[in-house]
Scaffold this motif. Structure first.
Motif, PDB file in Angstrom:
ATOM      1  N   PHE A  66       0.828  -1.204   0.000  1.00 31.84           N
ATOM      2  CA  PHE A  66       0.000   0.000   0.000  1.00 31.84           C
ATOM      3  C   PHE A  66       0.863   1.255   0.000  1.00 31.84           C
ATOM      4  O   PHE A  66       0.556   2.239  -0.691  1.00 31.84           O
ATOM      5  CB  PHE A  66      -0.932   0.000   1.205  1.00 31.84           C
ATOM      6  CG  PHE A  66      -1.865   1.182   1.244  1.00 31.84           C
ATOM      7  CD1 PHE A  66      -2.625   1.523   0.136  1.00 31.84           C
ATOM      8  CD2 PHE A  66      -1.973   1.960   2.386  1.00 31.84           C
ATOM      9  CE1 PHE A  66      -3.486   2.609   0.163  1.00 31.84           C
ATOM     10  CE2 PHE A  66      -2.828   3.047   2.429  1.00 31.84           C
ATOM     11  CZ  PHE A  66      -3.584   3.374   1.309  1.00 31.84           C
ATOM     12  N   ALA A  67       1.947   1.239   0.778  1.00 34.03           N
ATOM     13  CA  ALA A  67       2.855   2.385   0.772  1.00 34.03           C
ATOM     14  C   ALA A  67       3.406   2.613  -0.631  1.00 34.03           C
ATOM     15  O   ALA A  67       3.543   3.762  -1.083  1.00 34.03           O
ATOM     16  CB  ALA A  67       3.993   2.155   1.769  1.00 34.03           C
ATOM     17  N   SER A  68       3.701   1.519  -1.343  1.00 37.85           N
ATOM     18  CA  SER A  68       4.183   1.643  -2.726  1.00 37.85           C
ATOM     19  C   SER A  68       3.131   2.283  -3.615  1.00 37.85           C
ATOM     20  O   SER A  68       3.441   3.118  -4.475  1.00 37.85           O
ATOM     21  CB  SER A  68       4.551   0.264  -3.278  1.00 37.85           C
ATOM     22  OG  SER A  68       5.562  -0.339  -2.503  1.00 37.85           O
ATOM     23  N   PHE A  69       1.875   1.906  -3.410  1.00 38.16           N
ATOM     24  CA  PHE A  69       0.777   2.519  -4.170  1.00 38.16           C
ATOM     25  C   PHE A  69       0.784   4.027  -3.977  1.00 38.16           C
ATOM     26  O   PHE A  69       0.673   4.788  -4.949  1.00 38.16           O
ATOM     27  CB  PHE A  69      -0.560   1.937  -3.694  1.00 38.16           C
ATOM     28  CG  PHE A  69      -1.771   2.642  -4.253  1.00 38.16           C
ATOM     29  CD1 PHE A  69      -2.306   2.271  -5.469  1.00 38.16           C
ATOM     30  CD2 PHE A  69      -2.371   3.678  -3.553  1.00 38.16           C
ATOM     31  CE1 PHE A  69      -3.424   2.920  -5.992  1.00 38.16           C
ATOM     32  CE2 PHE A  69      -3.485   4.336  -4.066  1.00 38.16           C
ATOM     33  CZ  PHE A  69      -4.005   3.956  -5.292  1.00 38.16           C
ATOM     34  N   THR A  70       0.934   4.478  -2.735  1.00 39.21           N
ATOM     35  CA  THR A  70       0.838   5.921  -2.462  1.00 39.21           C
ATOM     36  C   THR A  70       2.000   6.689  -3.078  1.00 39.21           C
ATOM     37  O   THR A  70       1.795   7.779  -3.624  1.00 39.21           O
ATOM     38  CB  THR A  70       0.765   6.201  -0.950  1.00 39.21           C
ATOM     39  OG1 THR A  70       1.978   5.785  -0.306  1.00 39.21           O
ATOM     40  CG2 THR A  70      -0.417   5.482  -0.307  1.00 39.21           C
ATOM     41  N   PHE A  71       3.220   6.147  -3.033  1.00 38.71           N
ATOM     42  CA  PHE A  71       4.307   6.956  -3.606  1.00 38.71           C
ATOM     43  C   PHE A  71       4.390   6.824  -5.123  1.00 38.71           C
ATOM     44  O   PHE A  71       4.848   7.737  -5.801  1.00 38.71           O
ATOM     45  CB  PHE A  71       5.662   6.738  -2.904  1.00 38.71           C
ATOM     46  CG  PHE A  71       6.328   5.406  -3.046  1.00 38.71           C
ATOM     47  CD1 PHE A  71       6.832   4.965  -4.261  1.00 38.71           C
ATOM     48  CD2 PHE A  71       6.511   4.593  -1.932  1.00 38.71           C
ATOM     49  CE1 PHE A  71       7.490   3.757  -4.378  1.00 38.71           C
ATOM     50  CE2 PHE A  71       7.165   3.373  -2.039  1.00 38.71           C
ATOM     51  CZ  PHE A  71       7.646   2.960  -3.260  1.00 38.71           C
ATOM     52  N   ILE A  72       3.913   5.697  -5.684  1.00 30.83           N
ATOM     53  CA  ILE A  72       3.854   5.597  -7.146  1.00 30.83           C
ATOM     54  C   ILE A  72       2.866   6.622  -7.692  1.00 30.83           C
ATOM     55  O   ILE A  72       3.150   7.348  -8.657  1.00 30.83           O
ATOM     56  CB  ILE A  72       3.457   4.175  -7.584  1.00 30.83           C
ATOM     57  CG1 ILE A  72       4.625   3.202  -7.362  1.00 30.83           C
ATOM     58  CG2 ILE A  72       3.043   4.163  -9.060  1.00 30.83           C
ATOM     59  CD1 ILE A  72       4.266   1.745  -7.592  1.00 30.83           C
ATOM     60  N   PHE A  73       1.701   6.714  -7.055  1.00 31.87           N
ATOM     61  CA  PHE A  73       0.700   7.652  -7.562  1.00 31.87           C
ATOM     62  C   PHE A  73       1.000   9.087  -7.169  1.00 31.87           C
ATOM     63  O   PHE A  73       0.604  10.020  -7.877  1.00 31.87           O
ATOM     64  CB  PHE A  73      -0.698   7.211  -7.140  1.00 31.87           C
ATOM     65  CG  PHE A  73      -1.245   6.144  -8.030  1.00 31.87           C
ATOM     66  CD1 PHE A  73      -1.885   6.465  -9.206  1.00 31.87           C
ATOM     67  CD2 PHE A  73      -1.053   4.809  -7.727  1.00 31.87           C
ATOM     68  CE1 PHE A  73      -2.351   5.486 -10.057  1.00 31.87           C
ATOM     69  CE2 PHE A  73      -1.508   3.811  -8.570  1.00 31.87           C
ATOM     70  CZ  PHE A  73      -2.165   4.156  -9.745  1.00 31.87           C
ATOM     71  N   PHE A  74       1.712   9.283  -6.070  1.00 29.16           N
ATOM     72  CA  PHE A  74       2.199  10.631  -5.769  1.00 29.16           C
ATOM     73  C   PHE A  74       3.142  11.077  -6.882  1.00 29.16           C
ATOM     74  O   PHE A  74       3.055  12.212  -7.377  1.00 29.16           O
ATOM     75  CB  PHE A  74       2.924  10.654  -4.424  1.00 29.16           C
ATOM     76  CG  PHE A  74       3.310  12.035  -3.965  1.00 29.16           C
ATOM     77  CD1 PHE A  74       2.631  12.645  -2.928  1.00 29.16           C
ATOM     78  CD2 PHE A  74       4.350  12.746  -4.569  1.00 29.16           C
ATOM     79  CE1 PHE A  74       2.976  13.927  -2.491  1.00 29.16           C
ATOM     80  CE2 PHE A  74       4.700  14.025  -4.156  1.00 29.16           C
ATOM     81  CZ  PHE A  74       4.011  14.616  -3.115  1.00 29.16           C
ATOM     82  N   ALA A  75       4.043  10.185  -7.284  1.00 29.69           N
ATOM     83  CA  ALA A  75       4.986  10.521  -8.352  1.00 29.69           C
ATOM     84  C   ALA A  75       4.271  10.772  -9.674  1.00 29.69           C
ATOM     85  O   ALA A  75       4.651  11.665 -10.441  1.00 29.69           O
ATOM     86  CB  ALA A  75       6.018   9.397  -8.505  1.00 29.69           C
ATOM     87  N   THR A  76       3.213   9.996  -9.933  1.00 25.87           N
ATOM     88  CA  THR A  76       2.442  10.203 -11.159  1.00 25.87           C
ATOM     89  C   THR A  76       1.816  11.585 -11.182  1.00 25.87           C
ATOM     90  O   THR A  76       1.922  12.339 -12.164  1.00 25.87           O
ATOM     91  CB  THR A  76       1.345   9.131 -11.284  1.00 25.87           C
ATOM     92  OG1 THR A  76       1.940   7.834 -11.261  1.00 25.87           O
ATOM     93  CG2 THR A  76       0.566   9.309 -12.579  1.00 25.87           C
ATOM     94  N   GLU A  77       1.152  11.942 -10.088  1.00 30.32           N
ATOM     95  CA  GLU A  77       0.496  13.252 -10.015  1.00 30.32           C
ATOM     96  C   GLU A  77       1.521  14.388  -9.979  1.00 30.32           C
ATOM     97  O   GLU A  77       1.307  15.448 -10.567  1.00 30.32           O
ATOM     98  CB  GLU A  77      -0.405  13.324  -8.787  1.00 30.32           C
ATOM     99  CG  GLU A  77      -1.603  12.404  -8.846  1.00 30.32           C
ATOM    100  CD  GLU A  77      -2.529  12.715 -10.011  1.00 30.32           C
ATOM    101  OE1 GLU A  77      -2.776  13.908 -10.288  1.00 30.32           O
ATOM    102  OE2 GLU A  77      -3.008  11.771 -10.654  1.00 30.32           O
ATOM    103  N   GLY A  78       2.634  14.159  -9.279  1.00 27.82           N
ATOM    104  CA  GLY A  78       3.679  15.171  -9.250  1.00 27.82           C
ATOM    105  C   GLY A  78       4.268  15.410 -10.628  1.00 27.82           C
ATOM    106  O   GLY A  78       4.576  16.546 -11.006  1.00 27.82           O
TER     107      GLY A  78
END
Length: 554
Positions: free
Chosen positions: A126-138
């Motif tokens: 789940f932590a990986s999900f959050t930083f992958i999608f943070f990076a996508t949006e960033g």
């Protein structure tokens, strides 16, 4: 009740030498524990609207645009539909458990087949999900800053990361305000270009539906499943929805309809809004391909400026497109940073028995995100998401199956969720084995180890293996490894007459603070202890003994 009316909770001191001054529990938002009734003073509508505000991300547009450009509109829409059905069905039991029992998805996972330490693995997923999608949006925000302000991408990545830190510090209270205040403007900016095109250029609809993509091969099951794999990477979003839904008020006869409406719409129902955004993403990409060429079709900033240029003065196009992109990025990335920090904190505290505070892991999560952005992950986004979705699906389907099948149909898993140390075994082979079999099997298929013919079907392998293996493992183990103890040593039940978690306060013998009944259990050293003090007890002094063999079954 308005957000500002929510009472500030007490600031519990961590146990032992870790006691001392620290931020109030309001800042931590009950990171490792049940969210108490005294804190949950928002209405179902407010919680639901806040949760839906967290899906304002623009990754939907990029993911679906990539699928549409590659495989055509019809295949893309079928991919979106397949993914939406799977996400809704698996998200329903998870959202209900989070809202009904007021715990996050990690705490649910512990008692749904993984065990106290076993769920550390899924916390990292789940932590990986959050930083992958943070990076996508960033990355999307950085593209907007480059387009509008000519900032180099690497500076845009840094700006999109740093701007989130002050916004995510104050937890649920600040997040709910941010989402509520910005929802109307965001909806107008998203809907206006679509409505404009439908009214002024209705022929774009037929062009969109007939678009065949690079493949030019018509409807294809393989193409649909390849696209569904990318779309299913969003299955982990239910964890972020539950981070809001765990603050739902108790369900009563008076609020039953509003309670269920909010849980369904903001829980699994988020996928309907997400699917609509994905379809719009394909539509906008096809339009941009016809207007300015395919190179920019998957970038949301290009999609929206391509339409804004037709509907407003040129001087207004870039500012409005930038506002939309920045607003979307901020709305979702405060949630990504917040939820990611919860997942990291949960894992770290269980493994080390030391609680450093959630804010430390806000920075950790942002650091991972920044590294991905600087590595230009946007250029291989769909491949990354297709790979990641195999692990995410294995986790979510395993937990959903344990709740829906093992708890309610087979009755091999205890219905009341358990998350406290000492009450659970360290590892439960039911969930962990099913998760590993599902994720490793689907990844092997994804990389073509079983031939190119079935490679596109790795999402079905992930779902099918988890769906079958979870009840089979429960049968094989006869439910022996769910509960280490059945009695937590406190006479009062954990739920009241209406089935809601009890609000009776108890004083922790270690930190001296009051917590509600679901968060408490008896201490082997005498008195009662809260779940966080027990989690950080390095000596085991307070740990109750396990039930005798044969008594710890579900």
């Amino acid at each position: 009740m308005a957000i500002d009316d929510a009472p500030a909770a007490k600031a519990p001191a961590p146990p032992g030498k870790e006691a001392g001054a620290r931020a109030g529990e309001t800042l931590e938002d009950y990171t490792l524990r049940f969210a108490p009734r005294s804190y949950r003073r928002w209405t179902p509508a407010v919680v639901g609207a806040s949760a839906l505000g967290g899906i304002a991300y623009m990754a939907d547009f990029s993911i679906a645009a990539g699928v549409g450009v590659a495989h055509g509109t019809v295949n893309a829409l079928l991919s979106i539909g397949v993914a939406a059905v799977i996400i809704f069905v698996t998200g329903l039991p998870l959202a209900f458990y989070g809202a009904r029992h007021n715990i996050d998805l990690d705490l649910i996972t512990r008692g749904a087949g993984f065990g106290y330490y076993g769920s550390v693995v899924t916390s990292l997923v789940f932590a990986s999900f959050t930083f992958i999608f943070f990076a996508t949006e960033g990355s999307i925000m950085a593209q907007g800053l480059r387009y509008a302000l000519h900032l180099p991408l690497w500076i845009g990545y840094l700006v999109s990361t740093l701007v989130i830190i002050p916004l995510v510090v104050y937890g649920m209270k600040a997040l709910a305000k941010l989402q509520s205040w910005t929802n109307p403007l965001w909806l107008v900016l998203i809907a206006a270009p679509l409505v404009f095109l439908l009214v002024t250029e209705p022929s774009t609809v037929s062009h969109w539906l007939s678009f065949e993509g690079r493949d030019h091969r018509g409807v294809s099951t393989a193409a649909v499943m390849l696209g569904a794999g990318a779309c299913l990477s969003l299955i982990g979003q239910i964890g972020e929805q539950i981070d809001y839904l765990r603050f739902m008020p108790p369900r009563t006869e008076a609020n039953r309809r509003a309670w269920w409406t909010s849980v369904l719409l903001a829980g699994p129902g988020w996928v309907f809004f997400g699917a609509l955004k994905q379809a719009i993403g394909v539509f906008m990409a096809v339009y941009v391909i016809g207007a300015v060429g395919s190179a920019a079709a998957v970038e949301p900033i290009e999609q929206f400026t391509g339409v804004f240029e037709r509907m407003m003065p040129s001087w207004l196009v870039v500012p409005l497109a930038l506002v939309l992109v920045v607003l979307s990025q901020v709305k979702i990335n405060v949630t990504n940073a917040y939820s990611g920090s919860l997942a990291w904190t949960n894992s770290f505290t269980r493994v080390t028995r030391h609680y450093p505070g959630r804010l430390v892991f806000v920075l950790v999560n942002l650091a991972f995100s920044l590294v991905l952005m600087e590595a230009d992950m946007f250029s291989f986004l769909n491949n990354l998401l297709s790979f990641y979705s195999n692990c995410a699906m294995a986790w979510v389907v395993t937990v959903a199956t344990d709740i829906g099948v093992n708890k309610y149909l087979l009755k091999l898993s205890p219905k009341e969720p358990e998350f406290r140390r000492g009450m659970l075994y360290a590892v439960n082979p039911v969930g962990l084995t099913s998760f590993l079999a599902s994720s490793l099997g689907s990844i092997a298929v994804y990389f073509g180890l079983f031939g190119d013919g079935i490679q596109p079907y790795s999402p079905l392998v992930a779902v099918g293996v988890a769906l079958v293996a979870t009840p089979l493992m429960a049968f094989a183990t006869r439910g022996r490894y769910y509960l280490r103890r059945r009695d937590d040593g406190i006479a009062e039940p954990r739920t009241d007459a209406e089935g809601n978690p009890s609000g009776t306060p108890y004083t922790c013998a270690v930190c001296g603070e009051d917590y509600e009944r679901p968060d408490m259990l008896a201490s082997a050293a005498g008195g009662v202890i809260c779940s966080l003090c027990l989690a950080t007890d390095r000596t085991g002094t307070h740990l109750l003994p396990a039930d005798p063999p044969g008594r710890a079954a579900a």
